[in-house]
Design a protein around this motif. Structure first.
Motif, PDB file in Angstrom:
ATOM      1  N   GLN A  28      56.391  29.392  36.271  1.00 14.04           N
ATOM      2  CA  GLN A  28      56.120  30.546  35.414  1.00 14.04           C
ATOM      3  C   GLN A  28      54.826  30.275  34.643  1.00 14.04           C
ATOM      4  O   GLN A  28      54.758  29.332  33.854  1.00 14.04           O
ATOM      5  CB  GLN A  28      57.259  30.766  34.423  1.00 14.04           C
ATOM      6  CG  GLN A  28      56.985  31.839  33.363  1.00 14.04           C
ATOM      7  CD  GLN A  28      56.845  33.223  33.966  1.00 14.04           C
ATOM      8  OE1 GLN A  28      57.715  33.659  34.708  1.00 14.04           O
ATOM      9  NE2 GLN A  28      55.752  33.905  33.652  1.00 14.04           N
ATOM     10  N   PRO A  29      53.759  31.048  34.872  1.00 15.72           N
ATOM     11  CA  PRO A  29      52.527  30.843  34.091  1.00 15.72           C
ATOM     12  C   PRO A  29      52.781  31.160  32.612  1.00 15.72           C
ATOM     13  O   PRO A  29      53.386  32.181  32.288  1.00 15.72           O
ATOM     14  CB  PRO A  29      51.547  31.845  34.708  1.00 15.72           C
ATOM     15  CG  PRO A  29      52.137  32.210  36.042  1.00 15.72           C
ATOM     16  CD  PRO A  29      53.616  32.111  35.876  1.00 15.72           C
ATOM     17  N   VAL A  30      52.342  30.277  31.750  1.00 18.51           N
ATOM     18  CA  VAL A  30      52.544  30.476  30.310  1.00 18.51           C
ATOM     19  C   VAL A  30      51.222  30.527  29.548  1.00 18.51           C
ATOM     20  O   VAL A  30      51.213  30.578  28.328  1.00 18.51           O
ATOM     21  CB  VAL A  30      53.450  29.375  29.720  1.00 18.51           C
ATOM     22  CG1 VAL A  30      54.847  29.479  30.289  1.00 18.51           C
ATOM     23  CG2 VAL A  30      52.886  27.991  29.998  1.00 18.51           C
ATOM     24  N   SER A  31      50.105  30.507  30.269  1.00 24.43           N
ATOM     25  CA  SER A  31      48.791  30.655  29.641  1.00 24.43           C
ATOM     26  C   SER A  31      47.832  31.181  30.700  1.00 24.43           C
ATOM     27  O   SER A  31      48.196  31.328  31.867  1.00 24.43           O
ATOM     28  CB  SER A  31      48.286  29.326  29.067  1.00 24.43           C
ATOM     29  OG  SER A  31      48.044  28.390  30.105  1.00 24.43           O
ATOM     30  N   LEU A  32      46.615  31.479  30.295  1.00 24.90           N
ATOM     31  CA  LEU A  32      45.622  31.953  31.249  1.00 24.90           C
ATOM     32  C   LEU A  32      45.246  30.825  32.213  1.00 24.90           C
ATOM     33  O   LEU A  32      45.264  29.651  31.851  1.00 24.90           O
ATOM     34  CB  LEU A  32      44.384  32.461  30.520  1.00 24.90           C
ATOM     35  CG  LEU A  32      44.582  33.678  29.611  1.00 24.90           C
ATOM     36  CD1 LEU A  32      43.271  34.063  28.944  1.00 24.90           C
ATOM     37  CD2 LEU A  32      45.160  34.863  30.377  1.00 24.90           C
ATOM     38  N   PHE A  33      44.872  31.210  33.414  1.00 23.63           N
ATOM     39  CA  PHE A  33      44.543  30.244  34.462  1.00 23.63           C
ATOM     40  C   PHE A  33      43.060  30.340  34.791  1.00 23.63           C
ATOM     41  O   PHE A  33      42.476  31.430  34.841  1.00 23.63           O
ATOM     42  CB  PHE A  33      45.372  30.534  35.723  1.00 23.63           C
ATOM     43  CG  PHE A  33      44.933  29.762  36.935  1.00 23.63           C
ATOM     44  CD1 PHE A  33      45.210  28.418  37.057  1.00 23.63           C
ATOM     45  CD2 PHE A  33      44.222  30.387  37.964  1.00 23.63           C
ATOM     46  CE1 PHE A  33      44.806  27.703  38.185  1.00 23.63           C
ATOM     47  CE2 PHE A  33      43.818  29.690  39.081  1.00 23.63           C
ATOM     48  CZ  PHE A  33      44.116  28.347  39.191  1.00 23.63           C
ATOM     49  N   SER A  34      42.433  29.186  35.028  1.00 25.27           N
ATOM     50  CA  SER A  34      41.033  29.143  35.439  1.00 25.27           C
ATOM     51  C   SER A  34      40.800  27.899  36.277  1.00 25.27           C
ATOM     52  O   SER A  34      41.194  26.796  35.890  1.00 25.27           O
ATOM     53  CB  SER A  34      40.106  29.131  34.221  1.00 25.27           C
ATOM     54  OG  SER A  34      38.742  29.154  34.624  1.00 25.27           O
ATOM     55  N   LEU A  35      40.201  28.088  37.441  1.00 22.11           N
ATOM     56  CA  LEU A  35      39.870  26.980  38.339  1.00 22.11           C
ATOM     57  C   LEU A  35      38.590  27.354  39.070  1.00 22.11           C
ATOM     58  O   LEU A  35      38.577  28.274  39.886  1.00 22.11           O
ATOM     59  CB  LEU A  35      41.002  26.719  39.334  1.00 22.11           C
ATOM     60  CG  LEU A  35      40.746  25.663  40.412  1.00 22.11           C
ATOM     61  CD1 LEU A  35      40.512  24.302  39.774  1.00 22.11           C
ATOM     62  CD2 LEU A  35      41.896  25.602  41.403  1.00 22.11           C
ATOM     63  N   LYS A  36      37.501  26.656  38.760  1.00 22.07           N
ATOM     64  CA  LYS A  36      36.210  26.985  39.361  1.00 22.07           C
ATOM     65  C   LYS A  36      36.265  26.916  40.873  1.00 22.07           C
ATOM     66  O   LYS A  36      36.834  25.988  41.439  1.00 22.07           O
ATOM     67  CB  LYS A  36      35.122  26.034  38.844  1.00 22.07           C
ATOM     68  CG  LYS A  36      34.719  26.264  37.412  1.00 22.07           C
ATOM     69  CD  LYS A  36      33.372  25.633  37.104  1.00 22.07           C
ATOM     70  CE  LYS A  36      33.312  24.176  37.492  1.00 22.07           C
ATOM     71  NZ  LYS A  36      32.004  23.573  37.140  1.00 22.07           N
TER      72      LYS A  36
END
Length: 260
Positions: A28-36
């Protein structure tokens, strides 16, 4: 694109210990996601929509070293070699959440100018310069699922690795940048003879570059403390990935994707 297989209501037979099984875990995502993305620069970086196989395997290696590395100080190289091989050879499929919202952001900052410092090493102050960076952050609505299974080129009994693999996944709390937190949901974990979802382009898809570990790379090649150098397209390979996502809305500041 990953295709979810139909589920049957009939009881599942007990799987043999040495069967080539697949493990599906849910977060369950619980924060924003970022992956270059792999083709991004340090100043302008678009984000992947979901974690790549490379990012997932590196997360597995991280929690493996943190949880068990201290117990193998005397035989670390031999132990790490055997552990790295089966993680490297995993086949990984990713089932994205129901909706994704990609937010574009620009930041102005001052950063250390390494070029000017190398040109004049006698200066007493650190050279700084203004810069503008571009980043993307992804909001995920719904659960993220990851399906892992054995490589077709390996003959060792992958079924014996599933308990260890599931334990490692339970220790992971973020993918991508630090602070991109995910909550592991143990009640949704499944072990099957076949993957629950596979690539299928019947309905439609969104292309995302998917980087992965090379078939013959070693731990020293991806170890930042080693003198061995990793080579692109050999130790880290980039292939097109097909996600079952449809772009339903777009503007200068955001993109919204919905799963097929």
């Amino acid at each position: 694109m990953p295709k979810r297989l139909n589920k049957s209501n009939t009881p599942k037979p007990e799987l043999p210990v040495n069967a080539k099984q697949w493990l599906t875990v849910t977060y369950q995502p619980v924060s924003l996601f970022s992956l270059k993305r792999s083709d991004a620069t340090s100043m302008a970086a678009r984000s992947n929509l979901v974690p790549t196989p490379y990012a997932i395997k590196m997360a597995l290696l991280k929690v493996l070293l943190e949880s068990q590395g201290g117990q193998h100080q005397s035989d670390f190289e031999q132990w790490m070699k055997s552990q790295f091989i089966w993680i490297r050879d995993l086949r990984i499929y990713v089932w994205p959440p129901e909706r994704l919202a990609v937010n574009r952001n620009g930041y102005k900052l001052r950063y250390y100018d390494q070029t000017a410092d190398k040109a004049d090493k006698t200066r007493s102050t650190l050279p700084m310069q203004d810069g503008f960076v571009f980043r993307e952050w992804v909001y995920m609505q719904g659960h993220l699922q990851i399906c892992c299974g054995p490589s077709v080129k390996r003959n060792y009994p992958e079924g014996t690795r599933l308990p260890q693999l599931e334990q490692l996944f339970s220790l992971i709390n973020y993918f991508g940048k630090r602070g991109c937190f995910f909550q592991y949901l143990p009640q949704y974990s499944q072990q099957t003879l076949e993957p629950l979802f596979q690539h299928n382009s019947t309905f439609g898809f969104t292309v995302q570059p998917m980087d992965d570990l090379g078939e013959k790379t070693t731990f020293n090649r991806i170890n930042p403390y080693s003198t061995d150098k990793a080579q692109l397209d050999k130790d880290r390979v980039i292939k097109p990935g097909f996600l079952p996502m449809q772009l339903i809305s777009s503007s200068a500041r955001y993109d919204i994707y919905q799963r097929y």
